[in-house]
Design a protein around this motif. Structure first.
Motif, PDB file in Angstrom:
ATOM      1  N   ILE A 206       0.869  -1.046  -0.183  1.00 38.97           N
ATOM      2  CA  ILE A 206      -0.007  -0.157   0.037  1.00 38.97           C
ATOM      3  C   ILE A 206       0.934   1.463  -0.065  1.00 38.97           C
ATOM      4  O   ILE A 206       0.625   2.332  -0.669  1.00 38.97           O
ATOM      5  CB  ILE A 206      -0.914   0.074   1.106  1.00 38.97           C
ATOM      6  CG1 ILE A 206      -2.065  -1.281   1.138  1.00 38.97           C
ATOM      7  CG2 ILE A 206      -1.555   1.438   1.311  1.00 38.97           C
ATOM      8  CD1 ILE A 206      -2.829  -1.483   2.246  1.00 38.97           C
ATOM      9  N   SER A 207       2.016   1.396   0.738  1.00 39.15           N
ATOM     10  CA  SER A 207       2.808   2.502   0.807  1.00 39.15           C
ATOM     11  C   SER A 207       3.327   2.705  -0.458  1.00 39.15           C
ATOM     12  O   SER A 207       3.643   3.815  -0.921  1.00 39.15           O
ATOM     13  CB  SER A 207       3.817   2.088   1.964  1.00 39.15           C
ATOM     14  OG  SER A 207       4.917   3.172   2.161  1.00 39.15           O
ATOM     15  N   TYR A 208       3.880   1.281  -0.990  1.00 40.02           N
ATOM     16  CA  TYR A 208       4.491   1.766  -2.478  1.00 40.02           C
ATOM     17  C   TYR A 208       3.584   2.473  -3.411  1.00 40.02           C
ATOM     18  O   TYR A 208       4.015   3.156  -4.129  1.00 40.02           O
ATOM     19  CB  TYR A 208       5.005   0.185  -2.853  1.00 40.02           C
ATOM     20  CG  TYR A 208       5.675   0.125  -4.330  1.00 40.02           C
ATOM     21  CD1 TYR A 208       6.885   0.496  -4.510  1.00 40.02           C
ATOM     22  CD2 TYR A 208       4.562   0.115  -5.569  1.00 40.02           C
ATOM     23  CE1 TYR A 208       7.449   0.350  -5.841  1.00 40.02           C
ATOM     24  CE2 TYR A 208       5.135   0.067  -6.684  1.00 40.02           C
ATOM     25  CZ  TYR A 208       6.405   0.241  -6.895  1.00 40.02           C
ATOM     26  OH  TYR A 208       7.096   0.229  -8.211  1.00 40.02           O
ATOM     27  N   LEU A 212       3.587   5.942  -5.323  1.00 40.43           N
ATOM     28  CA  LEU A 212       3.484   6.233  -6.885  1.00 40.43           C
ATOM     29  C   LEU A 212       2.097   6.936  -7.200  1.00 40.43           C
ATOM     30  O   LEU A 212       2.525   8.024  -8.178  1.00 40.43           O
ATOM     31  CB  LEU A 212       3.120   4.679  -7.320  1.00 40.43           C
ATOM     32  CG  LEU A 212       3.099   4.412  -9.008  1.00 40.43           C
ATOM     33  CD1 LEU A 212       4.467   4.616  -9.588  1.00 40.43           C
ATOM     34  CD2 LEU A 212       2.611   3.109  -9.364  1.00 40.43           C
ATOM     35  N   ALA A 213       1.238   6.893  -6.492  1.00 39.01           N
ATOM     36  CA  ALA A 213       0.235   7.938  -6.630  1.00 39.01           C
ATOM     37  C   ALA A 213       0.570   9.258  -6.658  1.00 39.01           C
ATOM     38  O   ALA A 213       0.396  10.347  -7.358  1.00 39.01           O
ATOM     39  CB  ALA A 213      -1.180   7.483  -5.990  1.00 39.01           C
ATOM     40  N   ASP A 240      -4.483   7.125  -0.655  1.00 35.17           N
ATOM     41  CA  ASP A 240      -4.779   5.727   0.063  1.00 35.17           C
ATOM     42  C   ASP A 240      -5.768   4.964  -0.700  1.00 35.17           C
ATOM     43  O   ASP A 240      -5.618   3.779  -0.714  1.00 35.17           O
ATOM     44  CB  ASP A 240      -5.471   6.322   1.342  1.00 35.17           C
ATOM     45  CG  ASP A 240      -6.635   7.325   1.151  1.00 35.17           C
ATOM     46  OD1 ASP A 240      -6.995   7.726   0.127  1.00 35.17           O
ATOM     47  OD2 ASP A 240      -7.386   7.347   2.287  1.00 35.17           O
ATOM     48  N   GLU A 241      -6.808   5.401  -1.443  1.00 32.44           N
ATOM     49  CA  GLU A 241      -7.684   4.639  -1.853  1.00 32.44           C
ATOM     50  C   GLU A 241      -6.908   3.977  -3.251  1.00 32.44           C
ATOM     51  O   GLU A 241      -7.016   2.606  -3.654  1.00 32.44           O
ATOM     52  CB  GLU A 241      -8.974   5.268  -2.867  1.00 32.44           C
ATOM     53  CG  GLU A 241      -9.835   5.896  -1.741  1.00 32.44           C
ATOM     54  CD  GLU A 241     -11.012   6.607  -2.223  1.00 32.44           C
ATOM     55  OE1 GLU A 241     -12.100   6.539  -2.000  1.00 32.44           O
ATOM     56  OE2 GLU A 241     -10.826   7.607  -3.202  1.00 32.44           O
ATOM     57  N   PHE A 242      -5.993   4.466  -3.890  1.00 27.77           N
ATOM     58  CA  PHE A 242      -5.183   3.869  -4.935  1.00 27.77           C
ATOM     59  C   PHE A 242      -4.256   2.823  -4.146  1.00 27.77           C
ATOM     60  O   PHE A 242      -4.215   1.854  -4.926  1.00 27.77           O
ATOM     61  CB  PHE A 242      -4.370   5.065  -5.601  1.00 27.77           C
ATOM     62  CG  PHE A 242      -3.484   4.307  -6.802  1.00 27.77           C
ATOM     63  CD1 PHE A 242      -4.086   3.980  -7.994  1.00 27.77           C
ATOM     64  CD2 PHE A 242      -2.153   4.053  -6.556  1.00 27.77           C
ATOM     65  CE1 PHE A 242      -3.520   3.370  -8.886  1.00 27.77           C
ATOM     66  CE2 PHE A 242      -1.331   3.413  -7.558  1.00 27.77           C
ATOM     67  CZ  PHE A 242      -2.015   3.169  -8.734  1.00 27.77           C
ATOM     68  N   LEU A 247      -3.320  -3.027  -3.868  1.00 26.87           N
ATOM     69  CA  LEU A 247      -3.528  -4.368  -3.025  1.00 26.87           C
ATOM     70  C   LEU A 247      -4.485  -5.232  -3.694  1.00 26.87           C
ATOM     71  O   LEU A 247      -3.987  -6.483  -3.712  1.00 26.87           O
ATOM     72  CB  LEU A 247      -3.801  -3.989  -1.681  1.00 26.87           C
ATOM     73  CG  LEU A 247      -4.056  -5.184  -0.532  1.00 26.87           C
ATOM     74  CD1 LEU A 247      -2.550  -5.507  -0.244  1.00 26.87           C
ATOM     75  CD2 LEU A 247      -4.820  -4.525   0.649  1.00 26.87           C
ATOM     76  N   LEU A 248      -5.723  -4.900  -3.869  1.00 27.62           N
ATOM     77  CA  LEU A 248      -6.564  -5.798  -4.573  1.00 27.62           C
ATOM     78  C   LEU A 248      -6.114  -6.431  -5.718  1.00 27.62           C
ATOM     79  O   LEU A 248      -6.001  -7.424  -5.992  1.00 27.62           O
ATOM     80  CB  LEU A 248      -7.881  -4.964  -4.800  1.00 27.62           C
ATOM     81  CG  LEU A 248      -8.855  -5.755  -5.338  1.00 27.62           C
ATOM     82  CD1 LEU A 248      -9.480  -7.172  -4.634  1.00 27.62           C
ATOM     83  CD2 LEU A 248     -10.055  -4.884  -5.800  1.00 27.62           C
ATOM     84  N   LEU A 249      -5.408  -5.585  -6.613  1.00 32.05           N
ATOM     85  CA  LEU A 249      -4.851  -6.059  -8.075  1.00 32.05           C
ATOM     86  C   LEU A 249      -3.999  -7.158  -7.869  1.00 32.05           C
ATOM     87  O   LEU A 249      -3.698  -7.998  -8.488  1.00 32.05           O
ATOM     88  CB  LEU A 249      -4.242  -4.775  -8.866  1.00 32.05           C
ATOM     89  CG  LEU A 249      -5.162  -4.141  -9.937  1.00 32.05           C
ATOM     90  CD1 LEU A 249      -4.330  -3.078 -10.477  1.00 32.05           C
ATOM     91  CD2 LEU A 249      -5.979  -4.900 -10.620  1.00 32.05           C
TER      92      LEU A 249
END
Length: 410
Positions: A206-208, A212-213, A240-242, A247-249
């Motif tokens: 998530i942090s990565y 990136l976002a 955060d949503e990205f 994570l889901l991907l």
């Protein structure tokens, strides 16, 4: 409320069971005797403060649950049917930020944004690059002579496709592979992955993605990240949503397609007449049959928001409902001889991408493209591929995973 057709204590989410097999005979018993059946569990063993769940085994009933989110919620207890029994509730709650675990209207809002990256045009734009990558992946495996099909071939194209789709540098793909493996492997003691390590890996991923976002917000590029996050006040994703979307991907777009390819290769090599048919004719129906046969996600769950009835069975508000895609995809009321691997099967209304409704797999077209490209490349370059060992299955409560498949590429 127990079902007399099953042995006492039998649980379709038992990871020890799935390490050895998919419980297709038991699914068949329930479809015939009690298609919506209460499965008792020791209190809290799945990470929830309850004593079991309803197993939904028929194709029609799985579709009904999937298309009624107002009654069968993904958000109440998430879509994951079994966590480690020691998980804390706050660790479950944080997972509700993932699109998989949202209900409308919040799910609708997020899905409308992220589906920009999965339009037919977006997927077509990847085809040439992924074709070249599939060819190189298979050629590289051939040079090895023998190896593990999972790590040599099956895992590579899904990782590279995600990197291509959202602009993750290819040199970082091994990080994504490592993080996603650790997130889903906490049930398998051989991998020595604890739930704490899995949670740490999720936060690293998530942090990565958030970094990136943030970079793309500062300096937009011609990639899907920029399209999703560069103008947050115009209906795009926050950083955060990205992060949770990536994570889901990493699981939905990587683990599942990798396992479909691994199971597909094993199915071809244990059904040589189907491999010969594929090499000769390359039927467009093959990808769907591979997904049906593999059913990489064996089950998800929903939670009843109110008292309701399903398949003639009364279900109380708050009870968990397991939708078993592995059972639905072998329902003889829908599939002629479902026990047969038939790449010419048509029609093939499998539920390997979900049962319809708001959570139908966003990446269906991408997954089908990857499966087609990788098996075309294997058929062209490795027509004589053969098994040298039995598959080693992942110990998981809900993923139908293969962690090793030894083959000869000659």
């Amino acid at each position: 409320m127990s079902c007399p057709a099953l042995p006492e204590g039998f649980d379709f989410t038992d990871p020890d069971l799935h390490q050895h097999r998919v419980p297709l005979p038991e699914f068949a018993q329930l479809r015939q005797t009690a298609p919506v059946s209460w499965i008792p569990q020791r209190h809290g063993i799945a990470g929830f403060e309850d004593d079991g769940y309803w197993a939904v085994t028929r194709h029609a009933d799985v579709k009904e649950v999937s298309t009624r989110p107002e009654i069968f919620s993904s958000h109440r207890n998430t879509a994951i049917i079994r966590f480690n029994e020691h998980i804390q509730r706050d660790q479950i709650e944080v997972q509700k930020l993932i699109m998989l675990n949202m209900d409308p209207p919040e799910h609708t809002r997020v899905r409308q944004i992220v589906q920009r990256g999965f339009t037919p045009r977006a997927i077509r734009s990847l085809e040439d690059a992924l074709h070249d990558r599939a060819t190189r992946i298979v050629a590289g495996a051939k040079e090895n002579g023998t190896g593990d099909f999972v790590t040599d071939i099956a895992c590579e194209l899904p990782l590279q496709a995600i990197a291509e789709l959202i602009g993750i540098p290819q040199q970082d793909r091994s990080k994504i592979f490592d993080w996603s493996n650790k997130m889903v492997a906490y049930d398998d003691p051989e991998l020595a992955i604890t739930e704490e390590i899995g949670a740490e890996s999720a936060m690293e991923l998530i942090s990565y993605a958030m970094n990136l976002a943030s970079d793309r917000k500062q300096c937009p590029a011609k990639d899907i990240v920029s399209a999703l996050v560069a103008a947050e006040d115009q209906g795009n994703l926050g950083s955060d949503e990205f992060g949770f979307f990536v994570l889901l991907l990493a699981v939905a777009g990587n683990e599942t397609t990798r396992n479909a390819i691994s199971h597909g290769m094993h199915a071809f090599l244990t059904h040589p007449e189907q491999w010969e048919l594929f090499k000769r004719e390359r039927p467009t129906t093959a990808a769907d049959e591979i997904v049906r046969w593999a059913t990489p996600v064996m089950s998800f769950q929903r939670t009843a928001t109110q008292d309701t009835t399903l398949g003639g069975q009364a279900i109380e508000a708050g009870q968990r409902v397991g939708v078993f895609y592995s059972s639905a995809n072998n329902d003889p009321e829908v599939f002629d001889r479902p026990e047969v691997f038939d790449i010419a099967r048509d029609p093939n209304p499998h539920l390997g991408f979900g049962g319809g409704g708001p959570h139908f797999c966003l990446g269906k077209s991408l997954a089908e493209l990857e499966i087609r490209l990788i098996f075309n490349a294997i058929a062209d370059t490795l027509p004589g591929i053969r098994l040298t060992g039995a598959p080693r299955r992942l110990r998981s409560a809900w993923l139908n995973g293969i962690k090793e498949l030894r083959v000869s590429y000659a």
